[in-house]
Enzyme design. Sequence first.
Site, short mmCIF file in Angstrom:
data_model
loop_
_atom_site.label_atom_id
_atom_site.label_comp_id
_atom_site.label_asym_id
_atom_site.label_seq_id
_atom_site.Cartn_x
_atom_site.Cartn_y
_atom_site.Cartn_z
N ASP A 122 -17.31 -12.95 7.66
CA ASP A 122 -15.77 -12.67 7.75
C ASP A 122 -15.23 -12.35 9.20
O ASP A 122 -15.48 -11.06 9.27
CB ASP A 122 -15.63 -11.64 6.65
CG ASP A 122 -14.15 -11.45 6.55
OD1 ASP A 122 -13.23 -11.97 7.42
OD2 ASP A 122 -13.50 -10.71 5.43
N TYR B 145 0.85 -1.07 -0.08
CA TYR B 145 -0.16 0.08 -0.09
C TYR B 145 0.86 1.32 0.03
O TYR B 145 0.67 2.17 0.80
CB TYR B 145 -0.88 -0.10 1.02
CG TYR B 145 -1.77 -1.23 1.70
CD1 TYR B 145 -2.48 -1.89 0.27
CD2 TYR B 145 -1.72 -1.91 2.70
CE1 TYR B 145 -3.20 -3.04 0.66
CE2 TYR B 145 -2.45 -3.06 3.06
CZ TYR B 145 -3.31 -3.71 1.89
OH TYR B 145 -3.97 -4.94 1.94
N LYS C 191 -5.65 -13.63 11.20
CA LYS C 191 -5.37 -12.46 12.01
C LYS C 191 -5.10 -12.98 13.47
O LYS C 191 -3.97 -13.67 13.82
CB LYS C 191 -5.86 -11.15 12.09
CG LYS C 191 -6.03 -10.48 10.81
CD LYS C 191 -6.45 -9.22 10.91
CE LYS C 191 -6.81 -8.16 9.63
NZ LYS C 191 -5.50 -7.68 9.21
C1 LIG Z 1 -12.44 -8.63 7.45
C2 LIG Z 1 -11.25 -8.90 6.87
N1 LIG Z 1 -11.20 -10.02 5.91
C3 LIG Z 1 -9.90 -10.43 5.37
C4 LIG Z 1 -8.88 -9.76 5.34
C5 LIG Z 1 -7.71 -10.32 4.83
O1 LIG Z 1 -6.60 -10.81 5.78
P1 LIG Z 1 -5.13 -11.08 5.24
O2 LIG Z 1 -4.50 -9.74 5.20
O3 LIG Z 1 -4.72 -12.08 6.40
O4 LIG Z 1 -5.00 -11.58 3.84
C6 LIG Z 1 -8.78 -8.51 6.29
C7 LIG Z 1 -7.63 -7.81 6.60
O5 LIG Z 1 -7.43 -6.72 7.21
C8 LIG Z 1 -9.82 -8.19 6.87
O6 LIG Z 1 -9.86 -7.22 7.86
#
Ligand SMILES: Cc1ncc(COP(=O)(O)O)c(C=O)c1O
Length: 418
Positions: free
Chosen positions: A236, A6, A265
């Site tokens: 998610d 980014y 995470k």
């Molecule tokens: C809600 C959500 N889903 C998916 C992701 C993607 O995760 P990753 O960065 O481990 O690929 C993020 C990352 O910030 C997220 O906040």
Amino acid sequence: MIWYPYTQMKHLKELPKMVSGKGVQMNLEDGKTLIDGISSWWAVIHGYSHPALNIALKEQADKFSHIMLGGLSHQPAIDLADALVRITPSGLNHVFFSDSGSVGVEVALKMAIQYWSNKGYEGKHKVVSLKNGYHGDTFKAMEVSDDSDFSRSFSTVLHRGFMLNIPKGGFDASPEEVLPAIQELERTLADHQDEIAAIIVEPIVQCAGGFHIYSPLYLQAARELSEKYQVLLIFDEVATGFGRTGKLFAAEHAGICPDIMVIGKALTAGYLGHAATLASTEVYNSFLGDSYQTALMHGPTFMANPLACAVALRSIQLIEEEQYLEKIKCINQIILDQFENLRSPLITDKRVIGAIGAIEVTDSTVFAQFKTFAIDQGVWLRPIGNVIYIMPPYIIEKNQLIKLINVIRDWFEHFLPN
Ligand SMILES: Cc1ncc(COP(=O)(O)O)c(C=O)c1O
């Protein structure tokens, strides 16, 4: 040379270099120490270099650090799958591991689309998602995320499904406030159910999209409507999972269970990249059959990596042993109290839930110089657009949390360039 995320590399100046960390403290090469106010992209929930997690990792490394899950199994993966089934909402009984949140989302979407084709429905492959949502940087994840700086360069090749409004009124919205969004969802499902495989949402809080909080009433309605119109419901919880919203999983605010749930995470407490996609038995059963044709064709090399599983298991034990949900309640109260006294004509909203506090301002230029200022003041905070937020490790002490918020207050009261 590293290509940073980014980042417009043309303008990149030398970045601060971390050399070690302990608890919430990050130690930099130039001798500065910073309090991590955002748990290193929301993962480091126990702080840095936690003794119990270090031991779990080392003990597993002494046994074996990696083994492919294709054609083989191992105890840390079996134990972690069991633990995840135990702690997530009841009904999610099957665990598919992967290596990042984005891939976990891809797996969820593959599961949903193939679920319908395995059951003999053709054409159910579109996805309903929410405006302002963010589900990761891989292609299908971008497709269900709202347009943003993250995905704009690819908008012409993304095959969008249906992007709906989030309900107004925040967590405590009245049924009347939530109703228009529920009606929009119902209209979309009623008109397009033959094309739609799933609804995917970040339950309760849309984090990367600027920490918008919405009512559990919407999730309850989404659960009912998804059953009525025969689409799957995907939560998610990559950002909201493991206590961040004050419940172990945000789904608990609504008292419902999705068909598929993604976590990542904080799963591995920032030690290793990992994720899991959990599915209901109904979803799982649709993949059973006599041929490869109905099986789930996915298998990342590092899925269920034993080091990741060992550290995740120990992390879950810590969350339970140390009663983190109580700690999160205290963090929540401190944020609420401190935000109360934080005032500026530039502030347009303050949003707090669990161990998340976000302050929205009129526009992103307000925070143009904030990152440097924060480092100079000894804290690690990064605005997202026109929102400054804190999502600290759960082990943070009261005085450290107050310091984080004081730095934000000082920015507004004393240092903001005119
Ligand atoms: C809600 C959500 N889903 C998916 C992701 C993607 O995760 P990753 O960065 O481990 O690929 C993020 C990352 O910030 C997220 O906040």
